[in-house]
Design an enzyme around this catalytic site. Sequence first.
Site, mmCIF file in Angstrom:
data_model
loop_
_atom_site.group_PDB
_atom_site.id
_atom_site.type_symbol
_atom_site.label_atom_id
_atom_site.label_comp_id
_atom_site.label_asym_id
_atom_site.label_seq_id
_atom_site.Cartn_x
_atom_site.Cartn_y
_atom_site.Cartn_z
ATOM 1 N N ARG A 1 -2.803 2.326 6.666
ATOM 2 C CA ARG A 1 -3.618 2.134 8.025
ATOM 3 C C ARG A 1 -5.084 3.702 7.850
ATOM 4 O O ARG A 1 -4.832 3.998 8.694
ATOM 5 C CB ARG A 1 -2.642 3.595 8.948
ATOM 6 C CG ARG A 1 -3.118 2.963 10.699
ATOM 7 C CD ARG A 1 -2.296 1.494 10.598
ATOM 8 N NE ARG A 1 -3.305 0.564 11.411
ATOM 9 C CZ ARG A 1 -2.380 0.980 13.079
ATOM 10 N NH1 ARG A 1 -1.490 1.071 13.050
ATOM 11 N NH2 ARG A 1 -3.851 0.026 13.783
ATOM 12 N N ARG A 2 -5.649 2.681 6.331
ATOM 13 C CA ARG A 2 -6.751 3.509 6.633
ATOM 14 C C ARG A 2 -7.429 2.227 5.665
ATOM 15 O O ARG A 2 -8.993 2.582 5.083
ATOM 16 C CB ARG A 2 -6.272 4.695 5.225
ATOM 17 C CG ARG A 2 -6.167 6.224 6.476
ATOM 18 C CD ARG A 2 -6.458 7.415 4.799
ATOM 19 N NE ARG A 2 -5.210 7.848 5.070
ATOM 20 C CZ ARG A 2 -4.898 9.226 4.477
ATOM 21 N NH1 ARG A 2 -5.648 9.208 3.416
ATOM 22 N NH2 ARG A 2 -3.686 10.204 4.391
ATOM 23 N N GLY A 3 -7.227 1.501 5.791
ATOM 24 C CA GLY A 3 -8.000 -0.045 5.150
ATOM 25 C C GLY A 3 -7.868 -0.306 3.839
ATOM 26 O O GLY A 3 -8.664 -1.294 3.547
ATOM 27 N N VAL A 4 -6.705 -0.161 3.282
ATOM 28 C CA VAL A 4 -6.700 -0.642 1.855
ATOM 29 C C VAL A 4 -6.063 -2.040 1.915
ATOM 30 O O VAL A 4 -6.172 -2.642 1.574
ATOM 31 C CB VAL A 4 -5.780 0.531 1.449
ATOM 32 C CG1 VAL A 4 -5.085 0.050 -0.191
ATOM 33 C CG2 VAL A 4 -6.113 2.211 0.886
ATOM 34 N N GLY A 5 -4.691 -1.832 3.185
ATOM 35 C CA GLY A 5 -4.833 -3.569 2.658
ATOM 36 C C GLY A 5 -5.560 -4.565 3.139
ATOM 37 O O GLY A 5 -6.158 -5.345 2.360
ATOM 38 N N GLU B 1 4.370 -15.747 3.190
ATOM 39 C CA GLU B 1 5.564 -15.496 3.361
ATOM 40 C C GLU B 1 6.179 -13.948 4.052
ATOM 41 O O GLU B 1 5.572 -13.187 2.825
ATOM 42 C CB GLU B 1 7.654 -15.908 3.120
ATOM 43 C CG GLU B 1 7.205 -17.432 2.805
ATOM 44 C CD GLU B 1 7.633 -17.912 1.288
ATOM 45 O OE1 GLU B 1 7.839 -17.857 0.577
ATOM 46 O OE2 GLU B 1 8.168 -19.015 1.254
ATOM 47 N N TYR C 1 -2.768 -9.485 8.892
ATOM 48 C CA TYR C 1 -2.550 -10.944 8.617
ATOM 49 C C TYR C 1 -3.477 -12.053 9.425
ATOM 50 O O TYR C 1 -4.308 -12.662 9.284
ATOM 51 C CB TYR C 1 -1.105 -11.713 7.703
ATOM 52 C CG TYR C 1 -0.846 -10.835 6.679
ATOM 53 C CD1 TYR C 1 -1.616 -10.379 5.788
ATOM 54 C CD2 TYR C 1 0.663 -10.989 6.986
ATOM 55 C CE1 TYR C 1 -0.983 -10.164 4.910
ATOM 56 C CE2 TYR C 1 0.816 -10.407 5.271
ATOM 57 C CZ TYR C 1 0.597 -10.319 4.442
ATOM 58 O OH TYR C 1 0.666 -9.370 3.343
ATOM 59 N N ASN D 1 7.967 -8.003 10.485
ATOM 60 C CA ASN D 1 7.199 -7.048 9.620
ATOM 61 C C ASN D 1 5.329 -7.484 10.837
ATOM 62 O O ASN D 1 5.063 -7.449 10.171
ATOM 63 C CB ASN D 1 6.707 -7.102 8.619
ATOM 64 C CG ASN D 1 6.291 -6.392 7.464
ATOM 65 O OD1 ASN D 1 5.581 -5.010 7.823
ATOM 66 N ND2 ASN D 1 6.499 -6.358 5.866
ATOM 67 N N VAL E 1 1.048 -1.138 -0.124
ATOM 68 C CA VAL E 1 -0.069 0.001 0.210
ATOM 69 C C VAL E 1 0.628 1.402 0.011
ATOM 70 O O VAL E 1 1.847 1.141 0.946
ATOM 71 C CB VAL E 1 -1.006 -0.113 1.211
ATOM 72 C CG1 VAL E 1 -1.505 1.398 1.434
ATOM 73 C CG2 VAL E 1 -2.048 -1.371 1.353
HETATM 74 C C1 LIG Z 1 1.002 -3.962 5.318
HETATM 75 C C2 LIG Z 1 0.314 -3.274 4.783
HETATM 76 C C3 LIG Z 1 -0.057 -4.062 2.845
HETATM 77 C C4 LIG Z 1 -0.844 -3.197 5.241
HETATM 78 O O1 LIG Z 1 -1.263 -1.908 4.856
HETATM 79 P P1 LIG Z 1 -2.493 -0.831 4.974
HETATM 80 O O2 LIG Z 1 -3.774 -0.388 4.183
HETATM 81 O O3 LIG Z 1 -2.189 0.075 5.970
HETATM 82 O O4 LIG Z 1 -3.052 -1.387 6.733
HETATM 83 P P2 LIG Z 1 -5.202 -1.737 6.789
HETATM 84 O O5 LIG Z 1 -5.019 0.099 7.116
HETATM 85 O O6 LIG Z 1 -5.637 -2.149 6.223
HETATM 86 O O7 LIG Z 1 -4.642 -2.315 7.744
HETATM 87 C C5 LIG Z 1 -5.355 -3.573 8.441
HETATM 88 C C6 LIG Z 1 -5.094 -3.769 9.958
HETATM 89 O O8 LIG Z 1 -3.906 -4.363 10.132
HETATM 90 C C7 LIG Z 1 -2.802 -3.727 11.110
HETATM 91 N N1 LIG Z 1 -2.042 -2.919 10.882
HETATM 92 C C8 LIG Z 1 -1.813 -2.800 9.696
HETATM 93 N N2 LIG Z 1 -0.693 -1.612 9.469
HETATM 94 C C9 LIG Z 1 0.079 -0.977 10.735
HETATM 95 C C10 LIG Z 1 1.047 -0.951 11.413
HETATM 96 N N3 LIG Z 1 1.550 -0.342 10.980
HETATM 97 N N4 LIG Z 1 0.957 -1.432 13.121
HETATM 98 C C11 LIG Z 1 0.165 -2.339 14.092
HETATM 99 N N5 LIG Z 1 -0.635 -2.849 13.229
HETATM 100 C C12 LIG Z 1 -0.844 -2.113 11.666
HETATM 101 C C13 LIG Z 1 -4.370 -3.288 12.002
HETATM 102 O O9 LIG Z 1 -4.603 -4.805 13.041
HETATM 103 C C14 LIG Z 1 -4.727 -2.981 11.592
HETATM 104 O O10 LIG Z 1 -6.012 -2.104 11.858
HETATM 105 P P3 LIG Z 1 -6.503 -1.147 12.512
HETATM 106 O O11 LIG Z 1 -5.954 0.353 11.692
HETATM 107 O O12 LIG Z 1 -8.402 -1.523 12.592
HETATM 108 O O13 LIG Z 1 -5.869 -1.347 13.725
HETATM 109 C C15 LIG Z 1 1.423 -1.736 4.422
HETATM 110 O O14 LIG Z 1 2.011 -1.098 6.106
HETATM 111 C C16 LIG Z 1 1.962 -2.103 3.615
HETATM 112 O O15 LIG Z 1 2.421 -1.508 2.295
HETATM 113 N N6 LIG Z 1 3.868 -2.561 4.320
HETATM 114 C C17 LIG Z 1 4.696 -1.954 3.492
HETATM 115 C C18 LIG Z 1 4.921 -3.080 2.356
HETATM 116 C C19 LIG Z 1 4.415 -4.635 3.187
HETATM 117 O O16 LIG Z 1 5.040 -5.107 4.041
HETATM 118 N N7 LIG Z 1 4.061 -5.543 2.659
HETATM 119 C C20 LIG Z 1 3.828 -7.394 3.247
HETATM 120 C C21 LIG Z 1 4.589 -7.999 2.600
HETATM 121 S S1 LIG Z 1 4.207 -9.645 3.200
#
Ligand SMILES: CC(C)(COP(=O)(O)OP(=O)(O)OC[C@H]1O[C@@H](n2cnc3c(N)ncnc32)[C@H](O)[C@@H]1OP(=O)(O)O)[C@@H](O)C(=O)NCCC(=O)NCCS
Length: 148
Positions: free
Chosen positions: A79-83, A105, A117, A110, A73
């Site tokens: 942290r806005r629900g896109v993941g 994996e 997940y 992370n 993302v």
């Molecule tokens: C991991 C990633 C895809 C999450 O995407 P995101 O859009 O930020 O996640 P969301 O907003 O949908 O979060 C959903 C839930 O995940 C958890 N979460 C997401 N980011 C978090 C953070 N920085 N710290 C703790 N929990 C987190 C929380 O439980 C969150 O729910 P909440 O906001 O209601 O508490 C994003 O951080 C990313 O792109 N990271 C870099 C690439 C990466 O590491 N990808 C995974 C490779 S396996």
Amino acid sequence: MPTWDWAALAGEDLPEIVAIEEAAHSYPWSEAIFEDCLRAGYRLDGAFSRGQLIGYSVVMSVLDERHLLNLCVDPAVQRRGVGRFLLERLFESARAGGARCVILEVRAGNDAAIALYESAGFTEIGHRKAYYPAPGGREDARVMRCLL
Ligand SMILES: CC(C)(COP(=O)(O)OP(=O)(O)OC[C@H]1O[C@@H](n2cnc3c(N)ncnc32)[C@H](O)[C@@H]1OP(=O)(O)O)[C@@H](O)C(=O)NCCC(=O)NCCS
């Protein structure tokens, strides 16, 4: 909860994909890796906000398993629900295609991805020692699976 569009990605999306990949990952995939994924027939799907790509997933199908190879993302909208949105769409399309589980994996350190997940129903089914490159050494991988 905001809503986003979800659509399959193709070669013309590569510049936007790579820009997000480089901004979000400490060890980003190259454009050539994404090209290989498209060529191999893996599913690349994107989340869009007003026509702009803000996140994507890369999924390989192996019989009734779906392997989530990349989920990313744009840091500007994390942290806005896109993941979670991308994961939910992936689950829906996997179920519709008759899949039994999603496997991935993830770097053991992370915390953000692991929290996402676990909240989506993934549990650890394996651990690979020193699997990823990391600053000053290697990092373990957690292998996780979600039954659909
Ligand atoms: C991991 C990633 C895809 C999450 O995407 P995101 O859009 O930020 O996640 P969301 O907003 O949908 O979060 C959903 C839930 O995940 C958890 N979460 C997401 N980011 C978090 C953070 N920085 N710290 C703790 N929990 C987190 C929380 O439980 C969150 O729910 P909440 O906001 O209601 O508490 C994003 O951080 C990313 O792109 N990271 C870099 C690439 C990466 O590491 N990808 C995974 C490779 S396996």
